[in-house]
Write a protein that holds these residues in place. Structure first.
Motif, mmCIF file in Angstrom:
data_model
loop_
_atom_site.group_PDB
_atom_site.id
_atom_site.type_symbol
_atom_site.label_atom_id
_atom_site.label_comp_id
_atom_site.label_asym_id
_atom_site.label_seq_id
_atom_site.Cartn_x
_atom_site.Cartn_y
_atom_site.Cartn_z
ATOM 1 N N LYS A 64 0.828 -1.200 0.000
ATOM 2 C CA LYS A 64 0.000 0.000 0.000
ATOM 3 C C LYS A 64 0.866 1.255 0.000
ATOM 4 O O LYS A 64 0.590 2.230 -0.675
ATOM 5 C CB LYS A 64 -0.906 -0.017 1.228
ATOM 6 C CG LYS A 64 -2.294 0.484 0.950
ATOM 7 C CD LYS A 64 -3.302 -0.125 1.874
ATOM 8 C CE LYS A 64 -3.535 0.704 3.091
ATOM 9 N NZ LYS A 64 -4.500 0.113 4.015
ATOM 10 N N GLU B 189 2.507 2.297 -3.345
ATOM 11 C CA GLU B 189 1.677 2.759 -4.453
ATOM 12 C C GLU B 189 1.842 4.263 -4.682
ATOM 13 O O GLU B 189 1.546 5.067 -3.801
ATOM 14 C CB GLU B 189 0.215 2.453 -4.130
ATOM 15 C CG GLU B 189 -0.555 2.034 -5.326
ATOM 16 C CD GLU B 189 -1.855 1.331 -4.933
ATOM 17 O OE1 GLU B 189 -2.698 1.205 -5.817
ATOM 18 O OE2 GLU B 189 -2.028 0.951 -3.764
ATOM 19 N N ILE C 125 -2.847 5.615 -7.340
ATOM 20 C CA ILE C 125 -3.975 4.759 -6.971
ATOM 21 C C ILE C 125 -4.953 4.814 -8.139
ATOM 22 O O ILE C 125 -5.471 5.888 -8.472
ATOM 23 C CB ILE C 125 -4.627 5.237 -5.656
ATOM 24 C CG1 ILE C 125 -3.586 5.162 -4.541
ATOM 25 C CG2 ILE C 125 -5.845 4.406 -5.309
ATOM 26 C CD1 ILE C 125 -3.292 6.433 -3.865
#
Ligand SMILES: *Cc1c(COP(=O)(O)O)cnc(C)c1O
Length: 451
Positions: free
Chosen positions: A4, A7, A10
């Protein structure tokens, strides 16, 4: 690093694109004050507007339905812009500022014309085409709206007539050439194509033009050509509605990373990119589900929400439009020639004006030198060249992130990155050579109408 955290962008898959727009009018505590007919000072009969706008757009303008379905043809064109656009975590900017805050940009800079304006241009061209209209008339300042509408007209096979503020027509040929390449007919405003333009040219053959004058010319063109309707790139409810595809996507993207922003911001010219990004989140605030802060960022040279008055005013200089209740610095305000052409409008969208007036959001104003300094910080840290308009909200983001550095707050700051500045390099050169001028507001005359 977890996946996460790695990233940078997105993203959403094409099938996750929102299939309806969000209409904030359904969730406001009271209906917005109605547009008035200046000759009677009574609410205008919507059918009177049918000579100006496509019928479907008028229905959207006054609708209180919470969501309005996006037609398949419009969705198809959105996917090819492309949409959904990514949400970007600006980690290198955070590191540059040494802030504990997190900074996110919703990327509207990737459209073919470089800004968010294509989202409504496509919808407006589609509804006009569906009604059998063959020609659209509009105005443009710096040219962002002109390029977007001419692209949309090319997609749906409509003729496009654009009145471009004369100073921009002469000094900023880039976007004029793009619109002409898409097939639009462009005239510098004031022009010899309308009575209003001819009158102004007679008084001053070198008249520099303003957005308010160009609007009057486009409306006169519309009412004198049976096959033509008028198209506006901001301010009106239906324009803000179409832009909510931005915020609806962003909401899904923040859900994907289990985050909700603490502060949301965008620059405000007529209000469409701010509303498009923020209103799906503002819905939660109106329902008492979030305490998030909302901040509109404007130019100190055109301080329509920070120095304006909440009152009825015309949308154009020639007084052809209905009266709208909005924050305004007066329809005769001579906007100084700041580089953020998209922020040079005397009024503010009625729904944003209402939300500021009622305290659901606030606004701030910046001068252009400090705005370009923020844009240079982003260029050095992330490599992005920002539109002068967009750079106004960037200035707020940088200040807020530096404030968080002092207090240690780990705020989530989200901004609509409304456009790139690759066609605005002359203004960057002026900044780099210390030639930018910061304008103080000229005399502000607020019109008073009694009801
Ligand atoms: C037109 C424009 C704006 C300002 O218009 P809004 O109606 O307030 O969105 C902001 N950013 C860019 C890049 C623009 O082209």
């Amino acid at each position: 690093m977890t996946n996460k955290e790695k990233e940078a962008f997105i993203t959403l898959d094409p099938e996750e694109i929102p299939t309806s727009w969000y209409n904030i009018q359904a969730d406001l505590p009271e209906p917005l004050p109605p547009p008035l007919d200046p000759s009677t000072m009574k609410p205008i009969n919507p059918t009177l507007l049918e000579r100006i706008f496509a019928k479907e757009l008028i229905l959207q303008e006054i609708s209180s339905e919470p969501s309005i379905k996006i037609p398949d043809e419009v969705l198809d064109a959105y996917l090819r812009l492309p949409r959904p656009t990514p949400l970007y975590r600006a980690k290198r900017l955070e590191n540059y500022l040494k802030t504990p805050a997190q900074i996110y940009f919703k990327c509207e800079n990737f459209s073919p014309t470089g800004s968010h304006k294509t989202n409504t241009a496509i919808a407006q061209a589609y509804y006009n085409k569906k009604q059998g209209i063959t020609r659209l008339a509009t105005e443009t300042g710096a040219g962002q709206w002109g390029t977007a509408l001419s692209l949309a007209c090319a997609i749906f096979g409509l003729k496009c007539r654009i009145y471009m503020v004369r100073t921009s027509y002469q000094q900023k040929p880039g976007r004029r050439i793009i619109a002409q390449t898409y097939g639009a007919e462009m005239f510098p405003s004031p022009s010899d194509q309308t009575n209003f333009g001819k009158k102004l040219l007679k008084e001053n053959p070198n008249h520099p033009g303003t957005l308010g004058i160009a609007i009057t010319e486009a409306i006169e063109d519309t009412v004198t050509h049976e096959d033509t309707r008028y198209s506006l790139g901001s301010v009106l409810n239906h324009v803000l509605l179409h832009q909510t595809v931005i915020g609806l996507e962003a909401k899904k993207q923040f859900e994907q990373i289990d985050t909700y922003p603490d502060v949301l911001c965008g620059c405000i010219g007529g209000g469409s990119n701010f509303a498009g990004f923020c209103y799906p989140f503002m819905k939660d605030k109106l329902k008492g589900k979030t305490e998030a802060e909302f901040v509109g960022c404007e130019s100190k040279a055109v301080p329509h929400t920070t120095k304006g008055t909440y009152t009825y005013d015309f949308g154009d200089t020639g007084k052809m439009t209905p009266l709208l209740k909005m924050l305004t610095i007066g329809h005769e305000y001579a906007c100084p020639p700041v580089h953020a052409g998209g922020l040079r409008y005397h009024g503010m969208a009625p729904s944003i004006s209402y939300l500021i007036h009622k305290g659901y959001m606030r606004s701030v104003a910046y001068s252009q030198t400090e705005v370009f300094a923020a844009a240079q910080i982003l260029a050095k840290s992330e490599g992005w060249i920002t539109a002068p308009e967009t750079a106004h909200s960037l200035k707020f983001v940088v200040d807020e992130a530096l404030r968080c550095k002092k207090t240690g707050e780990k705020k989530i700051i989200a901004m609509n990155y409304s456009g790139h500045g690759l066609l605005d390099l002359a203004s960057y050169e002026q900044f780099l050579t210390n030639k930018l001028v910061d304008y103080a507001p000229e005399k502000i005359v607020i019109p008073t109408f009694s009801r």
